[in-house]
Design a protein around this motif. Structure first.
Motif, short mmCIF file in Angstrom:
data_model
loop_
_atom_site.label_atom_id
_atom_site.label_comp_id
_atom_site.label_asym_id
_atom_site.label_seq_id
_atom_site.Cartn_x
_atom_site.Cartn_y
_atom_site.Cartn_z
N LEU A 1 34.97 31.43 37.52
CA LEU A 1 35.45 30.98 38.82
C LEU A 1 36.60 31.85 39.31
O LEU A 1 36.66 32.25 40.47
N LEU A 2 37.54 32.16 38.42
CA LEU A 2 38.74 32.90 38.82
C LEU A 2 38.57 34.41 38.78
O LEU A 2 39.14 35.13 39.61
N TYR A 3 37.81 34.90 37.81
CA TYR A 3 37.74 36.34 37.60
C TYR A 3 36.38 36.96 37.90
O TYR A 3 36.29 38.18 38.07
N ALA B 1 35.34 40.47 36.45
CA ALA B 1 36.54 41.29 36.24
C ALA B 1 37.32 40.80 35.03
O ALA B 1 37.11 39.69 34.53
N THR B 2 38.21 41.61 34.58
CA THR B 2 39.04 41.26 33.42
C THR B 2 40.50 41.04 33.78
O THR B 2 41.30 40.67 32.93
N GLY C 1 39.69 34.19 58.40
CA GLY C 1 38.68 33.26 57.89
C GLY C 1 37.98 33.76 56.64
O GLY C 1 36.86 33.36 56.35
N TRP C 2 38.64 34.63 55.87
CA TRP C 2 38.08 35.12 54.61
C TRP C 2 38.54 34.21 53.48
O TRP C 2 39.52 33.48 53.60
N PHE C 3 37.83 34.31 52.36
CA PHE C 3 38.10 33.42 51.22
C PHE C 3 37.80 34.16 49.93
O PHE C 3 36.92 35.01 49.88
N ARG C 4 38.53 33.81 48.91
CA ARG C 4 38.39 34.48 47.63
C ARG C 4 37.26 33.87 46.79
O ARG C 4 37.09 32.67 46.69
N MET C 5 36.43 34.74 46.20
CA MET C 5 35.40 34.34 45.25
C MET C 5 35.52 35.25 44.04
O MET C 5 35.25 36.45 44.15
#
Length: 345
Positions: free
Chosen positions: A98-100, A103-104, A14-18
């Motif tokens: 939103l995507l990164y 981070a680079t 139940g984890w999700f990427r942010m």
């Protein structure tokens, strides 16, 4: 780079990427209203093309579809900005954010589906690939093409592509009982849809879900019952939402193990750091003692507690029965000589 099997493992829990991080939460705060987040996944072997998907394919057959590794371009940023101006909820500052995040580079195997009207980019959908599963990340479209339901069309396209790859699961994120913005997810591939049951940490068919299974609803109902029991014996109490319930998600606070219940009951006569909760996992009331790790001077509304960020210290009393918790509170107030100062409501 996050290994594909690692992503599968996180998604199954139940984890999700942010951005470039990965997290989970069971509760959400939308404009000071609290809700449960119910995580979803689709069993792709059970997914069959439904009438909505067929209609969308027919309706949008003149558009060109392109699937490729994800990139952020000025063209997509402009499309994302136009989309943001026409939605009712808050979105990321930019597509890159939103995507990164900050981070680079990308640690995920992110793919994109682009929809073109001739040479014009009109919609984009992102998703991450694991070894046996995939996670839908975001979709956006040109507002002038709203009548084509391109957001929903992109979800179907992602699912179809992942099924063609032979993946087992597709994770569309969560839905929120009582908050209709996410309800559209419940009508896509419903026969193949599952939800992560909070108490057992097992995936169940969505047809088995009912609103009273929502963890926040259960907490609220149980604390309301306790509030009534206390009222009946002349003890004032108040149910409060806890503003900092998700502070554990802040990287700088990792490891402190902060108090993370979204709602608690405070009793007149007890100390400010005496909190009464209902834990859905063990189906018990707990009177807990906490410590403040940070004091806030922010203004608060009457239903929201935001004076301190708390850390759990120790358990004072636990019971499945509200009347026993009431007796424990009454004994404490009597022993401290505070009961006569506790006003009934």
């Amino acid at each position: 780079m996050l290994a594909p099997q690692e992503l599968d493992h996180y998604l199954e829990r139940g984890w999700f990427r942010m951005g470039q991080t990965i997290f989970t939460t069971n509760f959400l705060n939308f404009k000071s209203n609290f809700y449960s987040a119910i995580w979803l996944r689709m069993l792709l072997t059970d997914f069959e093309q439904d009438n909505t998907q067929k209609k969308l394919l027919k309706k949008n057959e003149r558009f060109k579809i392109q699937i490729k590794p994800a990139t952020v371009t000025p063209e997509k940023e402009l499309l994302f900005f136009a989309y943001k101006q026409n939605i009712s909820f808050e979105a990321s500052a930019s597509l890159h954010t939103l995507l990164y995040g900050k981070a680079t580079h990308n640690v995920y195997n992110t793919q994109e589906i682009n929809i073109y009207d001739q040479n014009k980019l009109i919609a984009v959908g992102f998703f991450d690939l694991g070894e046996n599963s995939a996670a839908g990340i975001s979709s956006f479209y040109d507002p002038s093409y709203k009548k084509f339901s391109l957001g929903k069309h992109l979800i179907y396209l992602k699912i179809a592509y992942c099924k063609k790859l032979g993946l087992q699961y597709f994770y569309p994120g969560y839905f929120v009982p009582g908050y209709s913005l996410f309800d559209y997810k419940l009508n896509i591939g419903k026969s193949a849809l599952q939800y992560l049951e909070f108490t057992s940490n097992r995936w169940r068919p969505i047809k088995n879900f009912a609103k009273n299974l929502s963890p926040f609803q259960q907490m609220q109902d149980k604390l309301q019952l306790l509030h009534q029991y206390l009222y009946n014996i002349g003890i004032s109490s108040k149910i409060l939402k806890y503003e900092f319930f998700d502070a554990n998600l802040i990287p700088e606070l990792e490891g402190i193990v902060l108090f993370d219940f979204p709602i608690f009951l405070a009793c007149d006569g007890l100390s400010e750091d005496d909190l009464i909760i209902f834990n859905v996992l063990d189906q018990k009331y707990h009177w807990v003692k906490c410590k403040s790790v940070w004091a806030s001077t922010a203004a608060t509304n009457p239903e929201m507690y935001s004076s301190h960020v708390f850390k759990f210290d120790h358990n004072v009393f636990s019971s499945e029965m509200p009347e026993l918790l009431c007796s424990a509170v009454l004994n404490e107030l009597n022993s401290e000589g505070k009961f006569l100062r506790a006003n009934s409501m």
